[in-house]
Motif scaffolding. Structure first.
Motif, PDB file in Angstrom:
ATOM      1  N   ASP A   1       0.844  -1.197   0.000  1.00  0.00           N
ATOM      2  CA  ASP A   1       0.000   0.000   0.000  1.00  0.00           C
ATOM      3  C   ASP A   1       0.882   1.251   0.000  1.00  0.00           C
ATOM      4  OD1 ASP A   1      -2.573  -1.126  -0.006  1.00  0.00           O
ATOM      5  OD2 ASP A   1      -2.526  -1.468   2.151  1.00  0.00           O
ATOM      6  N   GLU A   2       1.918   1.220   0.835  1.00  0.00           N
ATOM      7  CA  GLU A   2       2.845   2.352   0.907  1.00  0.00           C
ATOM      8  C   GLU A   2       3.483   2.611  -0.459  1.00  0.00           C
ATOM      9  OE1 GLU A   2       5.231   5.301   3.113  1.00  0.00           O
ATOM     10  OE2 GLU A   2       3.400   4.210   3.607  1.00  0.00           O
ATOM     11  N   TYR A   3       3.928   1.539  -1.080  1.00  0.00           N
ATOM     12  CA  TYR A   3       4.563   1.641  -2.396  1.00  0.00           C
ATOM     13  C   TYR A   3       3.589   2.241  -3.422  1.00  0.00           C
ATOM     14  CZ  TYR A   3       6.667   0.115  -6.829  1.00  0.00           C
ATOM     15  OH  TYR A   3       7.182   0.081  -8.102  1.00  0.00           O
ATOM     16  N   CYS A   4       2.400   1.672  -3.503  1.00  0.00           N
ATOM     17  CA  CYS A   4       1.422   2.118  -4.501  1.00  0.00           C
ATOM     18  C   CYS A   4       0.989   3.561  -4.257  1.00  0.00           C
ATOM     19  CB  CYS A   4       0.202   1.197  -4.499  1.00  0.00           C
ATOM     20  SG  CYS A   4       0.518  -0.482  -5.099  1.00  0.00           S
ATOM     21  N   GLU A   5       0.661   3.893  -3.022  1.00  0.00           N
ATOM     22  CA  GLU A   5       0.188   5.236  -2.708  1.00  0.00           C
ATOM     23  C   GLU A   5       1.264   6.276  -2.977  1.00  0.00           C
ATOM     24  OE1 GLU A   5      -1.148   4.836   1.296  1.00  0.00           O
ATOM     25  OE2 GLU A   5      -2.888   3.614   0.755  1.00  0.00           O
ATOM     26  N   THR A   6       2.514   5.936  -2.657  1.00  0.00           N
ATOM     27  CA  THR A   6       3.609   6.867  -2.875  1.00  0.00           C
ATOM     28  C   THR A   6       3.854   7.107  -4.359  1.00  0.00           C
ATOM     29  OG1 THR A   6       4.634   6.152  -0.808  1.00  0.00           O
ATOM     30  CG2 THR A   6       6.038   7.325  -2.329  1.00  0.00           C
ATOM     31  N   ASN A   7       3.510   6.144  -5.188  1.00  0.00           N
ATOM     32  CA  ASN A   7       3.615   6.306  -6.638  1.00  0.00           C
ATOM     33  C   ASN A   7       2.381   6.963  -7.249  1.00  0.00           C
ATOM     34  OD1 ASN A   7       6.184   5.254  -7.026  1.00  0.00           O
ATOM     35  ND2 ASN A   7       5.451   3.160  -7.314  1.00  0.00           N
TER      36      ASN A   7
ATOM     37  N   VAL B   1      -4.034  -3.657  -4.654  1.00  0.00           N
ATOM     38  CA  VAL B   1      -5.286  -4.414  -4.769  1.00  0.00           C
ATOM     39  C   VAL B   1      -5.067  -5.919  -4.919  1.00  0.00           C
ATOM     40  CG1 VAL B   1      -6.657  -2.502  -5.656  1.00  0.00           C
ATOM     41  CG2 VAL B   1      -5.372  -3.918  -7.255  1.00  0.00           C
ATOM     42  N   ASP B   2      -3.900  -6.317  -5.322  1.00  0.00           N
ATOM     43  CA  ASP B   2      -3.625  -7.745  -5.485  1.00  0.00           C
ATOM     44  C   ASP B   2      -2.178  -8.002  -5.091  1.00  0.00           C
ATOM     45  OD1 ASP B   2      -3.608 -10.415  -6.130  1.00  0.00           O
ATOM     46  OD2 ASP B   2      -3.460 -10.105  -8.301  1.00  0.00           O
ATOM     47  N   VAL B   3      -1.986  -8.588  -3.895  1.00  0.00           N
ATOM     48  CA  VAL B   3      -0.639  -8.813  -3.377  1.00  0.00           C
ATOM     49  C   VAL B   3      -0.470 -10.294  -3.064  1.00  0.00           C
ATOM     50  CG1 VAL B   3       1.056  -8.162  -1.638  1.00  0.00           C
ATOM     51  CG2 VAL B   3      -0.666  -6.491  -2.374  1.00  0.00           C
ATOM     52  N   PRO B   4       0.028 -11.089  -4.009  1.00  0.00           N
ATOM     53  CA  PRO B   4       0.268 -12.513  -3.744  1.00  0.00           C
ATOM     54  C   PRO B   4       1.368 -12.707  -2.698  1.00  0.00           C
ATOM     55  CG  PRO B   4       0.346 -12.008  -6.093  1.00  0.00           C
ATOM     56  CD  PRO B   4       0.365 -10.712  -5.371  1.00  0.00           C
ATOM     57  N   LYS B   5       1.466 -13.904  -2.162  1.00  0.00           N
ATOM     58  CA  LYS B   5       2.478 -14.193  -1.141  1.00  0.00           C
ATOM     59  C   LYS B   5       3.891 -13.960  -1.663  1.00  0.00           C
ATOM     60  CE  LYS B   5      -0.120 -17.420   1.758  1.00  0.00           C
ATOM     61  NZ  LYS B   5      -0.160 -18.789   2.337  1.00  0.00           N
ATOM     62  N   LYS B   6       4.096 -14.169  -2.963  1.00  0.00           N
ATOM     63  CA  LYS B   6       5.427 -14.017  -3.539  1.00  0.00           C
ATOM     64  C   LYS B   6       5.666 -12.621  -4.113  1.00  0.00           C
ATOM     65  CE  LYS B   6       6.141 -18.906  -4.661  1.00  0.00           C
ATOM     66  NZ  LYS B   6       6.478 -19.884  -5.749  1.00  0.00           N
ATOM     67  N   ALA B   7       4.812 -11.671  -3.766  1.00  0.00           N
ATOM     68  CA  ALA B   7       4.971 -10.305  -4.258  1.00  0.00           C
ATOM     69  C   ALA B   7       6.319  -9.738  -3.835  1.00  0.00           C
ATOM     70  CB  ALA B   7       3.835  -9.429  -3.749  1.00  0.00           C
ATOM     71  N   ASP B   8       6.938  -8.973  -4.726  1.00  0.00           N
ATOM     72  CA  ASP B   8       8.292  -8.457  -4.508  1.00  0.00           C
ATOM     73  C   ASP B   8       8.314  -6.986  -4.900  1.00  0.00           C
ATOM     74  OD1 ASP B   8      10.975  -7.825  -4.524  1.00  0.00           O
ATOM     75  OD2 ASP B   8      11.602  -9.529  -5.757  1.00  0.00           O
ATOM     76  N   LEU B   9       8.701  -6.107  -3.958  1.00  0.00           N
ATOM     77  CA  LEU B   9       8.765  -4.676  -4.251  1.00  0.00           C
ATOM     78  C   LEU B   9       9.665  -4.369  -5.444  1.00  0.00           C
ATOM     79  CD1 LEU B   9       9.056  -3.126  -0.665  1.00  0.00           C
ATOM     80  CD2 LEU B   9       7.111  -2.906  -2.214  1.00  0.00           C
ATOM     81  N   GLN B  10      10.694  -5.191  -5.609  1.00  0.00           N
ATOM     82  CA  GLN B  10      11.634  -4.956  -6.708  1.00  0.00           C
ATOM     83  C   GLN B  10      11.064  -5.386  -8.063  1.00  0.00           C
ATOM     84  OE1 GLN B  10      14.450  -3.421  -6.127  1.00  0.00           O
ATOM     85  NE2 GLN B  10      14.779  -3.644  -3.929  1.00  0.00           N
ATOM     86  N   GLN B  11       9.937  -6.095  -8.028  1.00  0.00           N
ATOM     87  CA  GLN B  11       9.303  -6.582  -9.252  1.00  0.00           C
ATOM     88  C   GLN B  11       7.846  -6.099  -9.290  1.00  0.00           C
ATOM     89  OE1 GLN B  11      10.970  -8.255 -11.582  1.00  0.00           O
ATOM     90  NE2 GLN B  11      12.857  -8.346 -10.367  1.00  0.00           N
ATOM     91  N   PRO B  12       7.602  -4.866  -9.740  1.00  0.00           N
ATOM     92  CA  PRO B  12       6.240  -4.305  -9.727  1.00  0.00           C
ATOM     93  C   PRO B  12       5.207  -5.172 -10.441  1.00  0.00           C
ATOM     94  CG  PRO B  12       7.838  -2.591 -10.184  1.00  0.00           C
ATOM     95  CD  PRO B  12       8.589  -3.891 -10.229  1.00  0.00           C
TER      96      PRO B  12
END
Length: 306
Positions: free
Chosen positions: A66-72, A78-89
């Motif tokens: 949320d922080e990442y998305c809102e700051t951008n 809205v969709d954050v899988p378990k393997k989500a990676d900030l370095q891989q949007p």
């Protein structure tokens, strides 16, 4: 030998053409950067504010997206899988495209040589610098507010920054700094801790908010409040290592802020309490939310970091 000289000439011409083709990003433009490219315009942050965010993200890892998305400027994740990676949007989704909400984005000024100077976002970006999965190479989007790249030298650039109130030249005790004393990068190891800056953050919505007349809040708003409070409240009277003592300090700060008349100047800031979003009455319910939700996360994470 002639062939070598001819090739060298072509290379030099290509480099010169590329240099001439460079144009600085313009005000209003949204650009992508890595965090390590951003030069701070302040030497201090509130470590406790960042510790609160890091504590929250440690307990609820999806929140960092949320922080990442809102700051951008993209709204919430809205969709954050378990393997989500900030370095891989591409590994997660934000509600909206980049820049949809420009008022929520962090801001930069373009300086000589195309260097980018961060004027809003030191706390958010230091949080993303320090959070697991983030770091100096993390790519983010920022909004350009000013192009001062045509300044003939750095002295002129910093003069323009001071006139525009785009730089905070004080240390964590409120003492003056020279621009050359600003750190080169974000992150805990590069920035100083200002406890008053954190306390003002925790008083948000309880003692101040955005100016209610539609005016844009000035850069470094919380620092103006914090620097004034430094002369008003003795933090030695509070045990900031205990939840109860820290809550008492927040309440003391909030009460002192709302006691200031709307037309009164906030220290030597040049702004009135009204211009800095000061409220005239303490919102005790908002203060209680901070006590219940934010302070525990902050205290717990601060302990883990020490």
């Amino acid at each position: 030998m002639r062939l070598h000289s001819w090739l060298s000439a072509i290379v030099l011409c290509a480099v010169a053409a590329q240099a001439q083709a460079f144009t600085a990003p313009k005000p209003g433009q949204v650009i992508d950067v890595s965090l390590e490219q951003l030069h701070p315009t302040q030497a201090v942050v509130g470590f406790d504010q960042i510790d609160y965010s890091l504590g929250l993200f440690a307990d609820k890892p999806a929140k960092v997206f949320d922080e990442y998305c809102e700051t951008n400027g993209q709204g919430a994740a809205v969709d954050v899988p378990k393997k989500a990676d900030l370095q891989q949007p591409a590994s997660f989704s934000c509600k909206d495209p980049v820049g949809t909400h420009p008022d929520e984005m962090k801001t930069v000024v373009v300086g000589p040589g195309g260097q980018l100077y961060l004027t809003d976002g030191h706390h958010s970006f230091t949080t993303l610098w320090e959070v697991p999965g983030g770091g100096p190479q993390l790519k983010m989007w920022v909004k350009v507010t000013d192009d001062f790249s045509n300044s003939p030298d750095m002295a002129t650039f910093w003069q323009r920054m001071e006139i525009a109130r785009k730089v905070w030249l004080k240390d964590n005790r409120g003492q003056a700094l020279a621009p050359q004393q600003l750190p080169a990068h974000l992150g805990f190891k590069n920035l100083q801790d200002d406890t008053f800056r954190s306390l003002v953050y925790f008083a948000r919505k309880a003692a101040y908010g955005k100016p209610d007349d539609g005016a844009v809040a000035p850069e470094f708003l919380e620092f103006y409040w914090g620097n004034w409070l430094r002369s008003q409240i003795d933090l030695n009277a509070f045990n900031l290592n205990k939840k109860g003592g820290y809550k008492d300090a927040i309440e003391a700060v909030a009460k002192r802020m709302v006691s200031l008349a709307p037309s009164s100047q906030v220290g030597d800031s040049g702004f009135t309490a009204h211009q800095l979003g000061g409220m005239t009455q303490l919102d005790q319910s908002e203060l209680q939310k901070t006590f219940d939700k934010k302070v525990p996360y902050m205290m717990e994470y601060r302990k883990s970091r020490s």
